[in-house]
Design a protein around this motif. Sequence first.
Motif, PDB file in Angstrom:
ATOM      1  N   GLU A   5       0.716  -1.266   0.053  1.00 25.95           N
ATOM      2  CA  GLU A   5      -0.123  -0.044  -0.026  1.00 25.95           C
ATOM      3  C   GLU A   5       1.078   1.221  -0.181  1.00 25.95           C
ATOM      4  OE1 GLU A   5      -3.809   1.980   2.436  1.00 25.95           O
ATOM      5  OE2 GLU A   5      -2.811   0.169   3.213  1.00 25.95           O
ATOM      6  N   ALA A   6       0.435   2.442  -0.867  1.00 27.57           N
ATOM      7  CA  ALA A   6       1.215   3.397  -0.750  1.00 27.57           C
ATOM      8  C   ALA A   6       0.951   4.263   0.524  1.00 27.57           C
ATOM      9  CB  ALA A   6       0.764   4.203  -2.112  1.00 27.57           C
ATOM     10  N   TYR A   7       1.972   5.169   0.749  1.00 28.33           N
ATOM     11  CA  TYR A   7       1.896   6.163   1.687  1.00 28.33           C
ATOM     12  C   TYR A   7       1.709   5.568   3.064  1.00 28.33           C
ATOM     13  CZ  TYR A   7      -0.100   8.730  -2.359  1.00 28.33           C
ATOM     14  OH  TYR A   7      -0.095   9.320  -3.362  1.00 28.33           O
ATOM     15  N   ARG A   8       2.863   4.547   3.176  1.00 28.87           N
ATOM     16  CA  ARG A   8       3.014   3.477   4.260  1.00 28.87           C
ATOM     17  C   ARG A   8       4.414   3.978   4.910  1.00 28.87           C
ATOM     18  NH1 ARG A   8      -1.893   3.344   7.010  1.00 28.87           N
ATOM     19  NH2 ARG A   8      -3.388   2.463   5.660  1.00 28.87           N
ATOM     20  N   ASP A   9       5.127   4.658   4.164  1.00 22.82           N
ATOM     21  CA  ASP A   9       6.559   4.779   4.398  1.00 22.82           C
ATOM     22  C   ASP A   9       7.327   3.537   4.257  1.00 22.82           C
ATOM     23  OD1 ASP A   9       6.417   7.663   5.181  1.00 22.82           O
ATOM     24  OD2 ASP A   9       5.722   6.860   7.347  1.00 22.82           O
ATOM     25  N   PHE A  10       6.914   2.574   3.385  1.00 17.05           N
ATOM     26  CA  PHE A  10       7.659   1.681   2.716  1.00 17.05           C
ATOM     27  C   PHE A  10       8.531   2.060   1.879  1.00 17.05           C
ATOM     28  CE2 PHE A  10       3.295  -1.032   3.054  1.00 17.05           C
ATOM     29  CZ  PHE A  10       3.659  -1.218   4.319  1.00 17.05           C
ATOM     30  N   ALA A  11       9.434   1.049   1.603  1.00 10.22           N
ATOM     31  CA  ALA A  11      10.705   1.284   0.470  1.00 10.22           C
ATOM     32  C   ALA A  11       9.963   1.403  -0.608  1.00 10.22           C
ATOM     33  CB  ALA A  11      11.620   0.224   0.350  1.00 10.22           C
ATOM     34  N   SER A  12      10.488   2.303  -1.604  1.00 12.98           N
ATOM     35  CA  SER A  12       9.678   2.767  -2.952  1.00 12.98           C
ATOM     36  C   SER A  12       9.304   1.531  -3.608  1.00 12.98           C
ATOM     37  CB  SER A  12      10.872   3.609  -3.842  1.00 12.98           C
ATOM     38  OG  SER A  12      11.918   2.974  -4.278  1.00 12.98           O
ATOM     39  N   GLU A  13      10.011   0.428  -3.806  1.00 15.46           N
ATOM     40  CA  GLU A  13       9.507  -0.632  -4.609  1.00 15.46           C
ATOM     41  C   GLU A  13       8.303  -1.251  -4.003  1.00 15.46           C
ATOM     42  OE1 GLU A  13      13.303  -2.014  -2.163  1.00 15.46           O
ATOM     43  OE2 GLU A  13      12.648  -0.281  -3.342  1.00 15.46           O
ATOM     44  N   ARG A  14       7.711  -1.151  -2.759  1.00 19.80           N
ATOM     45  CA  ARG A  14       6.921  -1.551  -2.265  1.00 19.80           C
ATOM     46  C   ARG A  14       5.403  -0.547  -2.077  1.00 19.80           C
ATOM     47  NH1 ARG A  14       8.035  -3.941   3.693  1.00 19.80           N
ATOM     48  NH2 ARG A  14       5.622  -3.829   3.526  1.00 19.80           N
ATOM     49  N   ASP A  15       5.948   0.671  -2.629  1.00 21.80           N
ATOM     50  CA  ASP A  15       4.775   1.882  -2.624  1.00 21.80           C
ATOM     51  C   ASP A  15       4.129   1.557  -4.127  1.00 21.80           C
ATOM     52  OD1 ASP A  15       3.302   4.065  -2.822  1.00 21.80           O
ATOM     53  OD2 ASP A  15       4.915   5.254  -2.137  1.00 21.80           O
ATOM     54  N   LEU A 205      12.356  -6.233 -10.490  1.00 17.30           N
ATOM     55  CA  LEU A 205      12.727  -7.193  -9.931  1.00 17.30           C
ATOM     56  C   LEU A 205      11.540  -7.509  -8.947  1.00 17.30           C
ATOM     57  CD1 LEU A 205      16.413  -6.182  -8.840  1.00 17.30           C
ATOM     58  CD2 LEU A 205      15.591  -7.984 -10.547  1.00 17.30           C
ATOM     59  N   PRO A 206      11.098  -8.842  -8.623  1.00 21.45           N
ATOM     60  CA  PRO A 206      10.229  -9.212  -7.633  1.00 21.45           C
ATOM     61  C   PRO A 206      10.763  -8.524  -6.348  1.00 21.45           C
ATOM     62  CG  PRO A 206      10.955 -11.221  -9.084  1.00 21.45           C
ATOM     63  CD  PRO A 206      11.985 -10.100  -9.341  1.00 21.45           C
ATOM     64  N   VAL A 207       9.595  -8.338  -5.787  1.00 20.27           N
ATOM     65  CA  VAL A 207       9.422  -7.579  -4.509  1.00 20.27           C
ATOM     66  C   VAL A 207       8.825  -8.549  -3.451  1.00 20.27           C
ATOM     67  CG1 VAL A 207       9.131  -5.511  -3.025  1.00 20.27           C
ATOM     68  CG2 VAL A 207       9.639  -5.329  -5.358  1.00 20.27           C
ATOM     69  N   HIS A 208       9.267  -8.866  -2.285  1.00 20.10           N
ATOM     70  CA  HIS A 208       8.782  -9.605  -1.302  1.00 20.10           C
ATOM     71  C   HIS A 208       8.071  -8.624  -0.276  1.00 20.10           C
ATOM     72  CE1 HIS A 208       9.056 -13.028   1.955  1.00 20.10           C
ATOM     73  NE2 HIS A 208       8.113 -13.273   1.122  1.00 20.10           N
ATOM     74  N   GLY A 209       6.776  -8.975  -0.197  1.00 20.64           N
ATOM     75  CA  GLY A 209       6.045  -8.229   1.031  1.00 20.64           C
ATOM     76  C   GLY A 209       6.521  -8.219   2.468  1.00 20.64           C
ATOM     77  N   ALA A 210       7.199  -9.239   2.684  1.00 23.08           N
ATOM     78  CA  ALA A 210       7.561  -9.563   4.246  1.00 23.08           C
ATOM     79  C   ALA A 210       8.863  -8.977   4.398  1.00 23.08           C
ATOM     80  CB  ALA A 210       7.652 -10.767   4.428  1.00 23.08           C
ATOM     81  N   CYS A 211       9.506  -8.305   3.417  1.00 27.20           N
ATOM     82  CA  CYS A 211      10.767  -7.875   3.720  1.00 27.20           C
ATOM     83  C   CYS A 211      10.668  -6.264   3.424  1.00 27.20           C
ATOM     84  CB  CYS A 211      11.742  -8.343   2.634  1.00 27.20           C
ATOM     85  SG  CYS A 211      12.044 -10.203   3.111  1.00 27.20           S
ATOM     86  N   GLU A 212      11.615  -5.467   4.101  1.00 30.16           N
ATOM     87  CA  GLU A 212      11.572  -4.103   4.145  1.00 30.16           C
ATOM     88  C   GLU A 212      12.121  -3.410   2.773  1.00 30.16           C
ATOM     89  OE1 GLU A 212      11.129  -0.466   5.676  1.00 30.16           O
ATOM     90  OE2 GLU A 212      10.838  -2.294   6.744  1.00 30.16           O
ATOM     91  N   ARG A 220      15.809 -13.620  -1.833  1.00 33.68           N
ATOM     92  CA  ARG A 220      15.906 -13.570  -3.320  1.00 33.68           C
ATOM     93  C   ARG A 220      16.649 -14.645  -4.238  1.00 33.68           C
ATOM     94  NH1 ARG A 220      13.818  -9.187  -4.840  1.00 33.68           N
ATOM     95  NH2 ARG A 220      15.034  -9.365  -6.943  1.00 33.68           N
ATOM     96  N   THR A 221      16.721 -15.742  -3.757  1.00 29.20           N
ATOM     97  CA  THR A 221      17.744 -16.644  -4.286  1.00 29.20           C
ATOM     98  C   THR A 221      17.013 -17.189  -5.576  1.00 29.20           C
ATOM     99  OG1 THR A 221      18.532 -17.575  -2.304  1.00 29.20           O
ATOM    100  CG2 THR A 221      18.837 -18.845  -4.112  1.00 29.20           C
ATOM    101  N   ASP A 222      15.632 -17.379  -5.518  1.00 32.31           N
ATOM    102  CA  ASP A 222      15.133 -17.866  -6.889  1.00 32.31           C
ATOM    103  C   ASP A 222      14.357 -16.818  -7.403  1.00 32.31           C
ATOM    104  OD1 ASP A 222      15.857 -20.594  -6.290  1.00 32.31           O
ATOM    105  OD2 ASP A 222      14.447 -20.821  -4.764  1.00 32.31           O
ATOM    106  N   ARG A 223      14.282 -15.664  -6.960  1.00 29.80           N
ATOM    107  CA  ARG A 223      13.516 -14.609  -7.396  1.00 29.80           C
ATOM    108  C   ARG A 223      14.365 -13.243  -7.787  1.00 29.80           C
ATOM    109  NH1 ARG A 223       8.150 -15.619  -5.871  1.00 29.80           N
ATOM    110  NH2 ARG A 223       8.003 -17.893  -6.102  1.00 29.80           N
TER     111      ARG A 223
END
Length: 252
Positions: A5-15, A205-212, A220-223
Amino acid sequence: MAPFEAYRDFASERDQWERWSIQGGSDGFGFRALPGMQDDPRLIHDQPHGEQGPRPSLAGMCAGGPRGLLDLAGPVTEAKIAAGRLWDLFHQLRDLMPAVLPLEHFRTLPENHVRYMPVGADPEDYPLVPNSNLTPALEQYRAQPLIQRLRATPFFTAGVVRELPDMLPWFALTREEYVAQQAEDALRRSELLTLDGWWIERDHLPVHGACESLDTCPHRTDRSEPWTRAEKAAYLEHLPDDVIIVRLHCKV
């Protein structure tokens, strides 16, 4: 969806999104139900529009449902068949009808030029240039007998590869190459959120939702590379039949 979700102060790839709604059956961008399953109550249909009310699905379409009720492979199979028939028709007719001129020819005709000129400037100081509005040139291009024949076929929509700005170069491919390209074009172009929390976006690049962030993600080994459309389609195809797939329309 919450980790992206946007505007949650996540890293840009999760926004990624500001709001979303379940949508796809009413606009044709969702999923096709398997034959005989169109009225199954387990299918998911579009959320009502806030002002316009209900958005009924097109015949045979839905916004999602259990994987086992959805025809994921059918549109690609039909695109391959239509592409082959269209390629065959073009090569049957090309020596029997007037040669087709490319769109660029019509774009550069004098009658399709306009004077490029800043407001208030002297017209004599600025030359005529091809009109950036392709409508007149496109109409002339489509009026050619062979193009008219192709566009009149019932399999044109499913079989053409990127009509604009000019479809001619595609027919220079071999039949096998043309069909393969159309199959690629028929695959879904939307992003994918996997069951294990990966946001998959084309050319990223794929982004994992549980990671910062990408930099700190230990999974990221397989992604480690962007997924192709074929890889995303294969992921959906191989899901168990009882997994529910839903198309979301996101404002990003």
